[in-house]
Design a protein around this motif. Sequence first.
Motif, PDB file in Angstrom:
ATOM      1  N   GLY A   1      18.948  -2.312  -1.879  1.00 33.63           N
ATOM      2  CA  GLY A   1      19.929  -1.699  -2.768  1.00 33.63           C
ATOM      3  C   GLY A   1      19.263  -0.759  -3.763  1.00 33.63           C
ATOM      4  O   GLY A   1      18.052  -0.800  -3.974  1.00 33.63           O
ATOM      5  N   ILE A   2      20.070   0.104  -4.355  1.00 33.18           N
ATOM      6  CA  ILE A   2      19.582   1.021  -5.383  1.00 33.18           C
ATOM      7  C   ILE A   2      20.239   0.632  -6.697  1.00 33.18           C
ATOM      8  O   ILE A   2      21.465   0.601  -6.801  1.00 33.18           O
ATOM      9  N   GLN A   3      19.430   0.329  -7.675  1.00 29.46           N
ATOM     10  CA  GLN A   3      19.980  -0.074  -8.960  1.00 29.46           C
ATOM     11  C   GLN A   3      20.330   1.171  -9.776  1.00 29.46           C
ATOM     12  O   GLN A   3      19.524   2.089  -9.891  1.00 29.46           O
ATOM     13  N   PRO A   4      21.555   1.231 -10.300  1.00 27.61           N
ATOM     14  CA  PRO A   4      21.984   2.396 -11.069  1.00 27.61           C
ATOM     15  C   PRO A   4      21.082   2.612 -12.276  1.00 27.61           C
ATOM     16  O   PRO A   4      20.572   1.666 -12.881  1.00 27.61           O
TER      17      PRO A   4
ATOM     18  N   TRP B   1       0.811  -1.220   0.000  1.00 24.03           N
ATOM     19  CA  TRP B   1       0.000   0.000   0.000  1.00 24.03           C
ATOM     20  C   TRP B   1       0.843   1.268   0.000  1.00 24.03           C
ATOM     21  O   TRP B   1       0.293   2.374   0.101  1.00 24.03           O
ATOM     22  N   THR B   2       2.152   1.137  -0.103  1.00 20.52           N
ATOM     23  CA  THR B   2       3.039   2.302  -0.178  1.00 20.52           C
ATOM     24  C   THR B   2       3.212   2.684  -1.641  1.00 20.52           C
ATOM     25  O   THR B   2       3.850   1.966  -2.407  1.00 20.52           O
ATOM     26  N   ALA B   3       2.637   3.803  -2.017  1.00 24.82           N
ATOM     27  CA  ALA B   3       2.536   4.176  -3.435  1.00 24.82           C
ATOM     28  C   ALA B   3       3.894   4.344  -4.098  1.00 24.82           C
ATOM     29  O   ALA B   3       4.042   4.102  -5.298  1.00 24.82           O
ATOM     30  N   GLU B   4       4.913   4.747  -3.338  1.00 26.40           N
ATOM     31  CA  GLU B   4       6.217   5.029  -3.932  1.00 26.40           C
ATOM     32  C   GLU B   4       6.987   3.767  -4.328  1.00 26.40           C
ATOM     33  O   GLU B   4       7.996   3.855  -5.029  1.00 26.40           O
ATOM     34  N   LEU B   5       6.537   2.608  -3.883  1.00 23.14           N
ATOM     35  CA  LEU B   5       7.293   1.375  -4.114  1.00 23.14           C
ATOM     36  C   LEU B   5       6.731   0.574  -5.283  1.00 23.14           C
ATOM     37  O   LEU B   5       5.517   0.348  -5.351  1.00 23.14           O
ATOM     38  N   PRO B   6       7.591   0.123  -6.193  1.00 28.88           N
ATOM     39  CA  PRO B   6       7.125  -0.761  -7.266  1.00 28.88           C
ATOM     40  C   PRO B   6       6.690  -2.103  -6.690  1.00 28.88           C
ATOM     41  O   PRO B   6       7.299  -2.628  -5.756  1.00 28.88           O
ATOM     42  N   ALA B   7       5.632  -2.662  -7.232  1.00 25.60           N
ATOM     43  CA  ALA B   7       5.082  -3.919  -6.720  1.00 25.60           C
ATOM     44  C   ALA B   7       6.113  -5.040  -6.798  1.00 25.60           C
ATOM     45  O   ALA B   7       6.773  -5.227  -7.821  1.00 25.60           O
ATOM     46  N   GLY B   8       6.256  -5.768  -5.683  1.00 25.87           N
ATOM     47  CA  GLY B   8       7.131  -6.929  -5.655  1.00 25.87           C
ATOM     48  C   GLY B   8       8.614  -6.624  -5.632  1.00 25.87           C
ATOM     49  O   GLY B   8       9.437  -7.542  -5.772  1.00 25.87           O
ATOM     50  N   ALA B   9       8.991  -5.362  -5.418  1.00 22.44           N
ATOM     51  CA  ALA B   9      10.408  -4.996  -5.468  1.00 22.44           C
ATOM     52  C   ALA B   9      11.180  -5.466  -4.237  1.00 22.44           C
ATOM     53  O   ALA B   9      12.388  -5.714  -4.322  1.00 22.44           O
TER      54      ALA B   9
ATOM     55  N   HIS C   1      16.664   6.522  -3.631  1.00 26.20           N
ATOM     56  CA  HIS C   1      16.889   6.468  -2.193  1.00 26.20           C
ATOM     57  C   HIS C   1      15.611   6.783  -1.416  1.00 26.20           C
ATOM     58  O   HIS C   1      15.351   6.191  -0.360  1.00 26.20           O
ATOM     59  N   TYR C   2      14.794   7.704  -1.922  1.00 24.82           N
ATOM     60  CA  TYR C   2      13.578   8.055  -1.184  1.00 24.82           C
ATOM     61  C   TYR C   2      12.631   6.849  -1.066  1.00 24.82           C
ATOM     62  O   TYR C   2      11.849   6.755  -0.109  1.00 24.82           O
ATOM     63  N   GLN C   3      12.728   5.904  -2.017  1.00 22.66           N
ATOM     64  CA  GLN C   3      11.909   4.702  -1.923  1.00 22.66           C
ATOM     65  C   GLN C   3      12.370   3.815  -0.769  1.00 22.66           C
ATOM     66  O   GLN C   3      11.547   3.194  -0.081  1.00 22.66           O
ATOM     67  N   LYS C   4      13.679   3.743  -0.538  1.00 21.32           N
ATOM     68  CA  LYS C   4      14.210   3.062   0.648  1.00 21.32           C
ATOM     69  C   LYS C   4      13.651   3.703   1.912  1.00 21.32           C
ATOM     70  O   LYS C   4      13.223   3.022   2.852  1.00 21.32           O
ATOM     71  N   GLN C   5      13.673   5.027   1.949  1.00 15.74           N
ATOM     72  CA  GLN C   5      13.198   5.754   3.121  1.00 15.74           C
ATOM     73  C   GLN C   5      11.716   5.491   3.383  1.00 15.74           C
ATOM     74  O   GLN C   5      11.295   5.305   4.528  1.00 15.74           O
ATOM     75  N   GLN C   6      10.920   5.495   2.312  1.00 12.62           N
ATOM     76  CA  GLN C   6       9.491   5.253   2.470  1.00 12.62           C
ATOM     77  C   GLN C   6       9.222   3.847   2.999  1.00 12.62           C
ATOM     78  O   GLN C   6       8.349   3.637   3.842  1.00 12.62           O
ATOM     79  N   ALA C   7       9.992   2.880   2.499  1.00 13.34           N
ATOM     80  CA  ALA C   7       9.808   1.497   2.946  1.00 13.34           C
ATOM     81  C   ALA C   7      10.125   1.353   4.429  1.00 13.34           C
ATOM     82  O   ALA C   7       9.333   0.779   5.194  1.00 13.34           O
TER      83      ALA C   7
ATOM     84  N   GLY D   1      16.143  -6.265  -1.501  1.00 10.82           N
ATOM     85  CA  GLY D   1      15.629  -6.058  -2.846  1.00 10.82           C
ATOM     86  C   GLY D   1      16.252  -4.822  -3.476  1.00 10.82           C
ATOM     87  O   GLY D   1      17.217  -4.250  -2.939  1.00 10.82           O
ATOM     88  N   LEU D   2      15.710  -4.389  -4.598  1.00  6.86           N
ATOM     89  CA  LEU D   2      16.251  -3.255  -5.335  1.00  6.86           C
ATOM     90  C   LEU D   2      15.154  -2.240  -5.640  1.00  6.86           C
ATOM     91  O   LEU D   2      14.031  -2.611  -5.993  1.00  6.86           O
ATOM     92  N   VAL D   3      15.503  -0.955  -5.490  1.00 10.57           N
ATOM     93  CA  VAL D   3      14.614   0.136  -5.891  1.00 10.57           C
ATOM     94  C   VAL D   3      15.407   1.105  -6.759  1.00 10.57           C
ATOM     95  O   VAL D   3      16.629   0.990  -6.896  1.00 10.57           O
TER      96      VAL D   3
END
Length: 217
Positions: A143-146, A92-100, A119-125, A114-116
């Motif tokens: 992790g953050i994928q380049p 239910w966190t809109a900023e995150l891609p499903a299944g990431a 960085h703000y997506q890490k923070q939201q999670a 997992g990978l996003v």
Amino acid sequence: MKTDRQLQQDVSAELGWEPSVHAARIGVEVKDGIVTLAGRVDSYAEKWTAERTAQRVSGVNALATRLKVQLPGFSKRTDADIAGAVQHVLAWTAELPAGALQVRVEGGHVTLSGLVDWHYQKQQATQSVRRLMGVLGLSDEIGIQPSVVVTVIKSDIEAALNRVAILDAGKIAVAVQNAEITLTGTIRNWAERETALGTAWATPGVHKVVDLMKLAH
């Protein structure tokens, strides 16, 4: 420069000023500018907030924590219950891609991996999970994928730092190698550190920020 006694008083006062922290349960010790927090808190969210509250006090060089999370009876959950709640809130966190992200729970301690893309997506999670009932701790292995095209430009980062009023950006040096940023120089307090790191992380394409900044005395 503050004495250890002054710093102890300031940290205690700041904890008392934070409404989401039961400051009376937290002891504060200071030696050579290093603050140690000890005591009992009712949730991992309270522990995290207490640590961040202490760090934002001017003069704190480093922080050690001996805070123990002791959940009230009504807050206790099984690992399976916690895992289900984590998966639900992430979905239910809109900023995150499903299944990431993947979730692992052991003894109330949640590990996210997992990978996003940002960085703000890490923070939201992590922000979503740390406040869940029953969580005793949280490890961030996300992790953050380049990006396919890395657009990290040294001058752009320096310009962004200069736009932030809270920072004395002239004392922060920026080095860029591929998609990795290294920040060096001096900052006046932990708030400046967090602001500088957040500014660097907001740059498109960044997948790592190395913090070599030092607190000015």
